[in-house]
Write a protein that holds these residues in place. Structure first.
Motif, PDB file in Angstrom:
ATOM      1  N   LYS A 179       5.596 -79.021 -96.380  1.00 51.58           N
ATOM      2  CA  LYS A 179       5.295 -79.935 -97.485  1.00 51.58           C
ATOM      3  C   LYS A 179       4.398 -79.257 -98.509  1.00 51.58           C
ATOM      4  N   TRP A 180       3.370 -78.552 -98.025  1.00 53.11           N
ATOM      5  CA  TRP A 180       2.495 -77.802 -98.934  1.00 53.11           C
ATOM      6  C   TRP A 180       3.274 -76.720 -99.664  1.00 53.11           C
ATOM      7  N   GLY A 181       4.140 -76.011 -98.934  1.00 54.75           N
ATOM      8  CA  GLY A 181       4.878 -74.908 -99.528  1.00 54.75           C
ATOM      9  C   GLY A 181       5.853 -75.346-100.595  1.00 54.75           C
ATOM     10  N   LEU A 182       6.504 -76.485-100.405  1.00 55.20           N
ATOM     11  CA  LEU A 182       7.483 -76.969-101.374  1.00 55.20           C
ATOM     12  C   LEU A 182       6.836 -77.593-102.609  1.00 55.20           C
ATOM     13  N   THR A 183       5.597 -78.026-102.477  1.00 53.60           N
ATOM     14  CA  THR A 183       4.906 -78.644-103.607  1.00 53.60           C
ATOM     15  C   THR A 183       4.525 -77.572-104.629  1.00 53.60           C
ATOM     16  N   PRO A 184       4.838 -77.782-105.910  1.00 57.89           N
ATOM     17  CA  PRO A 184       4.506 -76.785-106.935  1.00 57.89           C
ATOM     18  C   PRO A 184       3.002 -76.511-107.007  1.00 57.89           C
ATOM     19  N   GLY A 188      -0.969 -78.783-106.827  1.00 59.02           N
ATOM     20  CA  GLY A 188      -1.856 -78.552-105.698  1.00 59.02           C
ATOM     21  C   GLY A 188      -1.188 -77.972-104.466  1.00 59.02           C
ATOM     22  N   GLY A 189       0.069 -77.565-104.594  1.00 62.12           N
ATOM     23  CA  GLY A 189       0.796 -77.017-103.454  1.00 62.12           C
ATOM     24  C   GLY A 189       0.806 -75.513-103.426  1.00 62.12           C
ATOM     25  N   GLY A 190       1.653 -74.962-102.566  1.00 62.51           N
ATOM     26  CA  GLY A 190       1.703 -73.516-102.383  1.00 62.51           C
ATOM     27  C   GLY A 190       2.762 -72.814-103.200  1.00 62.51           C
ATOM     28  N   GLY A 191       3.743 -73.581-103.724  1.00 54.57           N
ATOM     29  CA  GLY A 191       4.789 -72.955-104.515  1.00 54.57           C
ATOM     30  C   GLY A 191       5.537 -71.880-103.755  1.00 54.57           C
ATOM     31  N   GLN A 192       5.797 -72.116-102.475  1.00 55.64           N
ATOM     32  CA  GLN A 192       6.487 -71.128-101.653  1.00 55.64           C
ATOM     33  C   GLN A 192       7.989 -71.135-101.955  1.00 55.64           C
ATOM     34  N   PRO A 193       8.671 -70.007-101.737  1.00 55.19           N
ATOM     35  CA  PRO A 193      10.106 -69.948-102.034  1.00 55.19           C
ATOM     36  C   PRO A 193      10.902 -70.884-101.129  1.00 55.19           C
ATOM     37  N   PRO A 194      11.896 -71.566-101.657  1.00 56.36           N
ATOM     38  CA  PRO A 194      12.692 -72.488-100.845  1.00 56.36           C
ATOM     39  C   PRO A 194      13.311 -71.832 -99.620  1.00 56.36           C
ATOM     40  N   VAL A 195      13.696 -70.557 -99.722  1.00 51.38           N
ATOM     41  CA  VAL A 195      14.308 -69.879 -98.579  1.00 51.38           C
ATOM     42  C   VAL A 195      13.347 -69.809 -97.402  1.00 51.38           C
ATOM     43  N   PHE A 231       5.264 -62.350-101.514  1.00 58.22           N
ATOM     44  CA  PHE A 231       6.100 -61.168-101.713  1.00 58.22           C
ATOM     45  C   PHE A 231       7.486 -61.577-102.210  1.00 58.22           C
ATOM     46  N   VAL A 232       8.070 -62.593-101.586  1.00 64.19           N
ATOM     47  CA  VAL A 232       9.402 -63.050-101.990  1.00 64.19           C
ATOM     48  C   VAL A 232       9.386 -63.538-103.432  1.00 64.19           C
ATOM     49  N   ASN A 233       8.382 -64.331-103.786  1.00 61.79           N
ATOM     50  CA  ASN A 233       8.286 -64.845-105.154  1.00 61.79           C
ATOM     51  C   ASN A 233       8.164 -63.742-106.194  1.00 61.79           C
TER      52      ASN A 233
END
Length: 351
Positions: A179-184, A188-195, A231-233
């Motif tokens: 949830k944190w990773g998917l939040t932009p 206030g989120g992590g902005g992690q890659p969807p993959v 790294f992925v981003n």
């Protein structure tokens, strides 16, 4: 989520921890956070301070001496002329001078000297040391690894220091991390890659596998996977980088999943022909395509994407819809989303 560790402790997730931190801070009750390395303890305090809009002062007592809390010896003007005194400086002076809410976060307190812990005891309980009171605006929080984590905390904490704090034990939770990773980031989120978030749903057992070892390697952790995501981003998709963050085995499995992601149908093709685009049969590809569709959804294409999503097994529809609205809550206002909810009242929409 709560999980019993032993007869006297209970572990909670990061989201519940943030709520507890904010409660303690607003009541000016010193709050302690205990957990394994790289599980999000420090980030929870940072996020709590941002949500409360409090200032944050991070201290590292492993670098302190007990004399730091006494002050710097100096000659000052007294009633009867010059006299010796101790002038506060550094962290102590900031605590005394605070004029707005301030969280003093004592990080890695378990690594500190016993005399430093003894000095902190006075601040936690009496809110004063060496005759100097700190500001009424100050609240305390501290974090430590557990005894046995090979993190320098094996000597533990002084009992009076523990008893002057509300102590919480935290454990990593993959659903909270997703949830944190998917939040932009802007929300206030992590902005992690969807993959990466899709991989965490596919292989949740690889999210956190901390092992205290003498080997110079990393094992899967919340912090390590977040570093992989960065790294992925940034387009740096090399196995050797992933392995340096989370270890060789977990890195290899993520790299394989990443290759699967690269072979998915183009999202433009799904939007153009949602009822004819191929629905994968392999389990890993189902996780990948549901994550990809959730990441691609917007108000312009959501009608078409839901036509495709409805062809997936129900559990993947739920995952897709949940990830979609974590990333963009406004999609809940669309007719396509409301229709799906009405047609699927029998499914659980939890984590």
């Amino acid at each position: 989520m709560e999980k019993s560790i032993n007869d006297s402790t209970m572990a909670i997730g990061i989201e519940a921890l943030k709520s507890e931190i904010k409660d303690c801070i607003t009541m000016r009750e010193p709050v302690g956070i205990v957990g394994p390395p790289a599980c999000g303890k420090s980030d929870a305090v940072l996020q709590a301070s941002e949500e409360l809009e409090y200032d944050l002062l991070v201290t590292h007592p492993v670098c302190d001496e007990s004399i730091d809390y006494k002050g710097m010896p100096a000659i000052v003007e007294g009633k009867d002329g010059k006299e010796g005194s101790f002038l506060p400086f550094g962290h102590l002076k900031k605590m005394i001078d605070a004029v707005r809410p301030l969280i003093v976060f004592v990080d890695d307190i378990g690594q500190s000297q016993r005399m430093v812990q003894a000095a902190l005891m006075q601040l936690f309980l009496n809110r004063a040391i060496n005759g100097r009171a700190i500001s009424e605006h100050v609240s305390f929080a501290w974090a430590s690894n557990r005894v046995g984590d090979r993190a320098g905390a094996d000597a533990g904490l002084l009992e009076p220091l523990k008893s002057r704090s509300v102590i919480y034990h935290v454990e990593p939770d993959v659903h909270e991390w997703i949830k944190w990773g998917l939040t932009p980031v802007e929300n206030g989120g992590g902005g992690q890659p969807p993959v990466l978030c899709a991989f965490m749903r596919f292989q949740p057992q690889l999210f956190y596998n901390f092992e205290a070892t003498k080997d110079m390697v990393n094992t899967p952790s919340a912090r390590g996977w977040a570093r992989v995501g960065r790294f992925v981003n940034n387009g740096m998709k090399q196995l050797v980088k992933y392995a340096g963050c989370v270890g060789t085995g977990a890195a290899a499995q993520f790299a394989g999943f990443e290759r699967t992601w690269g072979k998915l149908p183009k999202m433009e093709t799904i939007v153009m022909n949602p009822e004819g685009a191929k629905v994968p049969e392999e389990l890993d590809v189902k996780y990948a395509v549901s994550g990809a569709v959730a990441a691609y959804a917007n108000k312009q294409n959501i009608d078409q994407l839901f036509k495709y999503a409805n062809r997936l097994p129900k559990e993947f529809q739920v995952t897709l819809v949940k990830d979609m609205i974590i990333r963009d809550e406004s999609l809940q206002e669309t007719n396509a989303f409301e229709t799906w909810i009405c047609e699927n009242t029998d499914v659980s929409f939890g984590t």
